[in-house]
Design a protein around this motif. Structure first.
Motif, PDB file in Angstrom:
ATOM      1  N   ASP A 113       0.812  -1.226   0.000  1.00 36.72           N
ATOM      2  CA  ASP A 113       0.000   0.000   0.000  1.00 36.72           C
ATOM      3  C   ASP A 113       0.842   1.270   0.000  1.00 36.72           C
ATOM      4  N   GLY A 114       1.851   1.302  -0.876  1.00 37.95           N
ATOM      5  CA  GLY A 114       2.641   2.517  -1.024  1.00 37.95           C
ATOM      6  C   GLY A 114       3.741   2.706  -0.007  1.00 37.95           C
ATOM      7  N   GLY A 115       4.041   1.696   0.802  1.00 38.17           N
ATOM      8  CA  GLY A 115       5.094   1.847   1.803  1.00 38.17           C
ATOM      9  C   GLY A 115       5.325   0.539   2.538  1.00 38.17           C
ATOM     10  N   GLN A 116       5.463   0.640   3.857  1.00 34.29           N
ATOM     11  CA  GLN A 116       5.717  -0.515   4.728  1.00 34.29           C
ATOM     12  C   GLN A 116       7.014  -1.227   4.346  1.00 34.29           C
ATOM     13  N   GLU A 117       7.994  -0.461   3.884  1.00 35.11           N
ATOM     14  CA  GLU A 117       9.226  -1.055   3.361  1.00 35.11           C
ATOM     15  C   GLU A 117      10.260  -1.284   4.454  1.00 35.11           C
ATOM     16  N   ILE A 118      10.688  -2.519   4.567  1.00 33.93           N
ATOM     17  CA  ILE A 118      11.847  -2.904   5.367  1.00 33.93           C
ATOM     18  C   ILE A 118      12.824  -3.598   4.428  1.00 33.93           C
ATOM     19  N   ASP A 119      14.066  -3.129   4.390  1.00 32.81           N
ATOM     20  CA  ASP A 119      15.078  -3.748   3.548  1.00 32.81           C
ATOM     21  C   ASP A 119      15.853  -4.775   4.367  1.00 32.81           C
ATOM     22  N   PHE A 132      11.359  -8.717  12.582  1.00 37.71           N
ATOM     23  CA  PHE A 132      10.486  -7.569  12.355  1.00 37.71           C
ATOM     24  C   PHE A 132       9.722  -7.262  13.642  1.00 37.71           C
ATOM     25  N   GLY A 133      10.404  -6.736  14.636  1.00 37.83           N
ATOM     26  CA  GLY A 133       9.780  -6.509  15.923  1.00 37.83           C
ATOM     27  C   GLY A 133       8.918  -5.263  15.959  1.00 37.83           C
ATOM     28  N   ALA A 134       7.877  -5.301  16.753  1.00 34.26           N
ATOM     29  CA  ALA A 134       7.006  -4.134  16.890  1.00 34.26           C
ATOM     30  C   ALA A 134       7.777  -2.934  17.428  1.00 34.26           C
ATOM     31  N   ARG A 135       8.747  -3.180  18.324  1.00 32.50           N
ATOM     32  CA  ARG A 135       9.510  -2.103  18.938  1.00 32.50           C
ATOM     33  C   ARG A 135      10.935  -1.986  18.433  1.00 32.50           C
ATOM     34  N   VAL A 161       8.377  -1.724  13.878  1.00 31.24           N
ATOM     35  CA  VAL A 161       7.393  -1.521  12.818  1.00 31.24           C
ATOM     36  C   VAL A 161       5.989  -1.263  13.341  1.00 31.24           C
ATOM     37  N   GLY A 162       5.802  -1.356  14.651  1.00 30.32           N
ATOM     38  CA  GLY A 162       4.460  -1.224  15.210  1.00 30.32           C
ATOM     39  C   GLY A 162       3.751  -2.568  15.246  1.00 30.32           C
ATOM     40  N   ARG A 163       2.764  -2.684  16.110  1.00 29.57           N
ATOM     41  CA  ARG A 163       2.124  -3.978  16.365  1.00 29.57           C
ATOM     42  C   ARG A 163       1.289  -4.479  15.196  1.00 29.57           C
ATOM     43  N   THR A 164       0.732  -3.578  14.372  1.00 28.27           N
ATOM     44  CA  THR A 164      -0.192  -4.001  13.319  1.00 28.27           C
ATOM     45  C   THR A 164       0.463  -4.098  11.949  1.00 28.27           C
ATOM     46  N   TRP A 165       1.777  -3.908  11.876  1.00 31.67           N
ATOM     47  CA  TRP A 165       2.477  -3.899  10.585  1.00 31.67           C
ATOM     48  C   TRP A 165       2.397  -5.253   9.889  1.00 31.67           C
ATOM     49  N   GLN A 166       2.235  -5.210   8.571  1.00 33.14           N
ATOM     50  CA  GLN A 166       2.388  -6.383   7.723  1.00 33.14           C
ATOM     51  C   GLN A 166       2.700  -5.918   6.311  1.00 33.14           C
TER      52      GLN A 166
END
Length: 235
Positions: free
Chosen positions: A122-128, A170-173, A191-196
């Motif tokens: 959705d236009g982001g949520q990028e982790i390399d 990919f931890g929430a904190r 990434v926050g608790r709801t990230w996917q």
């Protein structure tokens, strides 16, 4: 004496360091992976010049389905490139907060090669999980674009043609990265608790703005992902 892992590299209390595997990549599988198309590129591709890429994405299985990701020079100055994503696939795997990704990768040697394992939705949520550029031969890049953190990590084990083992939590904190079994970066933001997000495995080609473009005599390049899996803690 082995030094203890920093707190950011430890799983939450009561959870194992190696939780159960929920996804093992089969790059030949059309139910797991879509080839040559991603909404991380404008209009789904096939080109992405604003990111300084010479890519022209192709669905040809020779460019990605063996786990060897290839790029070949075209007559128009672009490069046919291999990319696989779980976005739009039948299984539609998304990596979630709390997951661990493990991969074994052979780095490319050719100037201009830009391999990466990363996430997008959705236009982001990028982790390399990693990026690599052979013009900086001993360096890997680890980036959390969600919370704006990154690390340029120098290591003697990194270089053109080298095999490296990667692990990302990919931890929430905190997003935490390991290289060859050793912790190298804990960003402390997470990434926050709801990230996917969906997974992407790709070989891009640099256009020369940020990293050296391919040499004129180079017509092909490749890197390999021999295995990739995702672990997920049980609740």
């Amino acid at each position: 004496m082995t030094e203890p892992l920093p707190a950011g590299f430890l799983p939450p209390p009561g959870r194992p360091l190696s939780p159960p595997v929920v996804f093992t990549a089969d790059f030949t599988s059309p139910s797991q992976w879509v080839a040559g198309r991603t909404w991380a590129y404008p209009g789904g591709g096939p080109v992405n010049p604003r990111d300084d890429k010479l890519d022209h994405l192709v669905a040809d299985p020779a460019y990605s389905r063996s786990g060897v990701f290839r790029a070949r020079r075209r007559q128009d100055g672009l490069w046919n490139t291999g990319l696989l994503t779980t976005e739009g696939s039948e299984e539609g795997l998304t990596v979630r907060a709390g997951d661990v990704l493990e991969a074994r990768v052979r780095l490319p040697a050719e100037s201009g090669a830009w391999p990466a394992i990363w996430t997008w939705r959705d236009g982001g949520q990028e982790i390399d999980v990693f990026e690599y550029h052979p013009d900086h031969p001993g360096l890997l890049e680890f980036t959390n674009h969600v919370r704006g953190t990154n690390r340029y990590h120098h290591d003697q084990a990194v270089g053109p043609g080298a095999w490296v083992n990667l692990r990302t939590f990919f931890g929430a904190r905190s997003v935490d990265w390991w290289l060859n079994g050793q912790p190298v970066f804990s960003d402390g933001r997470g990434v926050g608790r709801t990230w996917q997000a969906y997974l992407i495995v790709s070989l891009s080609v640099c256009a020369g703005r940020y990293h050296r473009a391919p040499q004129p005599e180079t017509t092909e390049m490749s890197y390999e992902v021999s295995h990739l899996l995702v672990r997920r803690p049980t609740i």
